[in-house]
Design a protein around this motif. Structure first.
Motif, PDB file in Angstrom:
ATOM      1  N   PRO A   1     -23.808  -3.080   8.538  1.00  0.00           N
ATOM      2  CA  PRO A   1     -24.055  -4.041   7.459  1.00  0.00           C
ATOM      3  C   PRO A   1     -22.921  -5.036   7.251  1.00  0.00           C
ATOM      4  CG  PRO A   1     -23.497  -1.894   6.566  1.00  0.00           C
ATOM      5  CD  PRO A   1     -23.662  -1.700   8.034  1.00  0.00           C
TER       6      PRO A   1
ATOM      7  N   PRO B   1     -29.724  -5.857   3.626  1.00  0.00           N
ATOM      8  CA  PRO B   1     -28.321  -6.292   3.614  1.00  0.00           C
ATOM      9  C   PRO B   1     -27.522  -5.614   2.500  1.00  0.00           C
ATOM     10  CG  PRO B   1     -29.796  -8.186   3.814  1.00  0.00           C
ATOM     11  CD  PRO B   1     -30.655  -7.002   3.496  1.00  0.00           C
TER      12      PRO B   1
ATOM     13  N   GLY C   1     -30.559   0.221   7.481  1.00  0.00           N
ATOM     14  CA  GLY C   1     -29.587   1.179   6.965  1.00  0.00           C
ATOM     15  C   GLY C   1     -30.073   2.612   7.060  1.00  0.00           C
TER      16      GLY C   1
ATOM     17  N   TYR D   1     -21.666   0.437   1.659  1.00  0.00           N
ATOM     18  CA  TYR D   1     -22.879  -0.331   1.985  1.00  0.00           C
ATOM     19  C   TYR D   1     -23.797  -0.474   0.777  1.00  0.00           C
ATOM     20  CZ  TYR D   1     -27.705  -0.733   3.720  1.00  0.00           C
ATOM     21  OH  TYR D   1     -29.011  -1.083   3.917  1.00  0.00           O
TER      22      TYR D   1
ATOM     23  N   TYR E   1     -29.060  -7.869   8.214  1.00  0.00           N
ATOM     24  CA  TYR E   1     -29.089  -6.416   8.387  1.00  0.00           C
ATOM     25  C   TYR E   1     -30.298  -5.826   7.680  1.00  0.00           C
ATOM     26  CZ  TYR E   1     -27.368  -1.606   8.577  1.00  0.00           C
ATOM     27  OH  TYR E   1     -27.234  -0.264   8.824  1.00  0.00           O
TER      28      TYR E   1
END
Length: 544
Positions: free
Chosen positions: A207, A239, A230, A538, A227
């Motif tokens: 990320p 993101p 995850g 993140y 991004y």
């Protein structure tokens, strides 16, 4: 018949119903001083740059090339892994959407996502993953810790873009937990095979992008806007909320603490133990604490050469001083003294050892007499054949941190009373590495964080002598290698044998169980915890 493992999604912050999937991940606190009183913002706030100050540094930022915890903390934001592990020890999909394992743990087959790219535009597919692991397995690249996590790989295959197969000739059960760590995070194959400098760069699919890294100063990361992949157990996979992260290196405790209290930074680690209680009384500061699983901070004794080649001297050194009192005095009760070669919260830690080998100066004196160190020189140190009983702790101050130096200095006087001269030998990181490889030391000290008892193979297996194995022993290979493929009671029995030999033969002196303490302003919210017992930003945001 294959075991199909597709894990359900779960919230990483849950502390109930802990599962032992591949090792015991000990959560001593995701606790905080203002946790109950803190008011959570309604929904994440987008934007802002998080500023974090570290008390120790790393000479290498690339996680393939370093076992440093600082490396792993920063790299976790930049590289993704095939799987993730939550605080309950459950394994979840990440870059691998699915996987299967045969019955004897000798073949792992992963399905790789088809929508992931690296920050340099390269596609992340099974071929790229294979190239990463081939790089790590090549001894020429000195990926010692990462290679130990992969284990004794027989073959890696990528028959198509979405399929990766890892094969072993003998059973290897700890693989999934190892794959969740940033040391086996996936980097751009164009980058790692491009012939450029690898120690100060990372090119991943994570990320954040690593914009800069300067040893002795810090690192700057920026958000990757596209991004969208995850870890599946977190609240979002898109993101990051933060625009960036700036890590600085502030080795002086007072400077680091002042930077937090004045608002120059949002978070610090390595909280000065003497200031811990005061910070907890500050309504604007939150302290999150996570106790490390794995190998405690430990004196590793060189059993090949020097005074510690004699087991009697090692055993005397192990028991000569009151280590627990030194830990208490230095850390003000903020860490627990070690009770054995594994943290007591780690799966298969042998409770029968339970620190019973500690603090017996009379026994130490008898052992030194038996070893022939019967005379004393003018300063009170024991001698043998006219030579002083002197041992050197070789360390890099930037990596060890000042608190550990203070602790060893506190232990010096106790060793002196027993007639042992403990010398602090401060060197730079490169010299420490070369001396560790060559065996030019009596003691080195470190800890390893891993939620898997197989970490003992990294620290005491003969394959890592000169790297993770600084006691330089090879007698434990049989039990360690069998334990890798064993299960149930047999695995527990083997690890108990290993821990008992480590203590009985005094290969090491476990000192204390590190924990990660993150002190931060109450504005920082959404901190997660990565498999390596370090904060993962993140999912974080700044509410101000």
């Amino acid at each position: 018949m294959e075991k199909r493992l597709r894990r359900k999604l779960g919230r990483a912050g849950s502390l109930s119903g802990a599962l032992l999937i591949v090792g015991a991940l000990a959560l001593a606190g995701c606790s905080s001083s203002a946790e109950e009183a803190q008011t959570q913002t309604e929904g994440p706030v987008e934007g802002g740059v998080l500023k974090v100050a570290f008390g120790s540094d790393t000479p290498i930022i690339n996680p393939h090339l370093s076992g440093s915890s600082i490396t792993a903390t920063i790299a976790r934001e930049v590289v993704d892994s095939l799987v993730s592990q939550d605080v309950n020890n459950e394994i979840h999909p990440w870059l691998a959407s699915d996987w299967s394992i045969n019955d004897d743990n000798t073949e792992y087959t992963f399905t790789i996502r088809d929508d992931v790219t690296f920050s340099d535009g390269e596609t992340l597919d099974a071929g790229a993953v294979k190239e990463n692991f081939d790089f790590i397995l090549d001894p020429a690249n000195n990926s010692n810790y990462a290679r130990s996590l992969l284990g004794p790989v027989a073959a890696i295959e990528a028959p198509d873009a979405s399929t990766l197969i890892i094969r072993y000739d003998t059973p290897f059960s700890p693989l999934l937990q190892g794959l969740s760590l940033p040391y086996l995070g996936i980097q751009s194959s164009a980058f790692i095979n491009g012939g450029g400098e690898l120690t100060n760069r990372i090119v991943g699919s994570g990320p954040f992008l690593l914009d800069s890294y300067v040893q002795g100063q810090g690192s700057k990361l920026s958000k990757r806007d596209d991004y969208n992949w995850g870890p599946t157990h977190l609240d979002h996979t898109g993101p990051a909320h933060l625009d960036g992260i700036e890590y600085s290196y502030l080795p002086e405790a007072s400077t680091r603490l002042g930077a937090l209290e004045s608002g120059q930074v949002d978070a610090i680690d390595a909280i000065p133990p003497a200031n811990n209680a005061g910070l907890r009384g500050n309504d604007d500061i939150v302290i999150d604490t996570y106790e490390n699983p794995g190998v405690p901070w430990t004196f590793q004794l060189n059993t090949e050469t020097g005074p510690f080649s004699d087991p009697l001297v090692r055993q005397a050194f192990q028991t000569a001083v009151d280590i627990d009192a030194g830990v208490q005095a230095t850390y003000f009760g903020t860490v627990e003294p070690a009770t054995g070669p594994l943290s007591s919260h780690t799966q298969y830690a042998d409770a029968s050892i339970d620190g019973s080998w500690k603090n017996d100066p009379d026994r130490a004196a008898e052992l030194l007499d038996q070893a022939g160190w019967t005379e004393r020189d003018s300063e009170g140190y024991r001698t043998k054949d006219g030579k002083r009983l002197s041992v050197r702790w070789v360390y890099d101050a930037a990596q060890s941190g000042q608190d550990n130096v203070n602790l060893v200095q506190a232990l010096q006087s106790g060793y002196r009373e027993s007639g042992i001269e403990l010398v602090l030998d401060s060197v730079d990181s490169g010299t420490l590495t070369s001396r560790n490889e060559s065996g030019d030391y009596d003691i080195v000290a470190y800890f390893f964080v891993r939620a898997e008892p197989d970490i003992l193979r990294t620290v005491y297996g003969s394959a890592t002598i000169g790297a993770g194995n600084s006691s330089r022993v090879s007698s434990l290979d049989g039990q360690l290698n069998e334990a890798v493929g064993a299960s149930g009671e047999r695995r527990e029995e083997l690890y108990a044998q290993v821990q008992q030999e480590i203590i009985n033969e005094a290969y090491s002196v476990p000192i204390y169980v590190p924990n990660y303490q993150l002190a931060h302003t109450s504005d920082l919210q959404g901190v997660e915890w990565a498999t390596n017992a370090k904060p993962f930003f993140y999912n974080s945001f700044l509410s101000r």
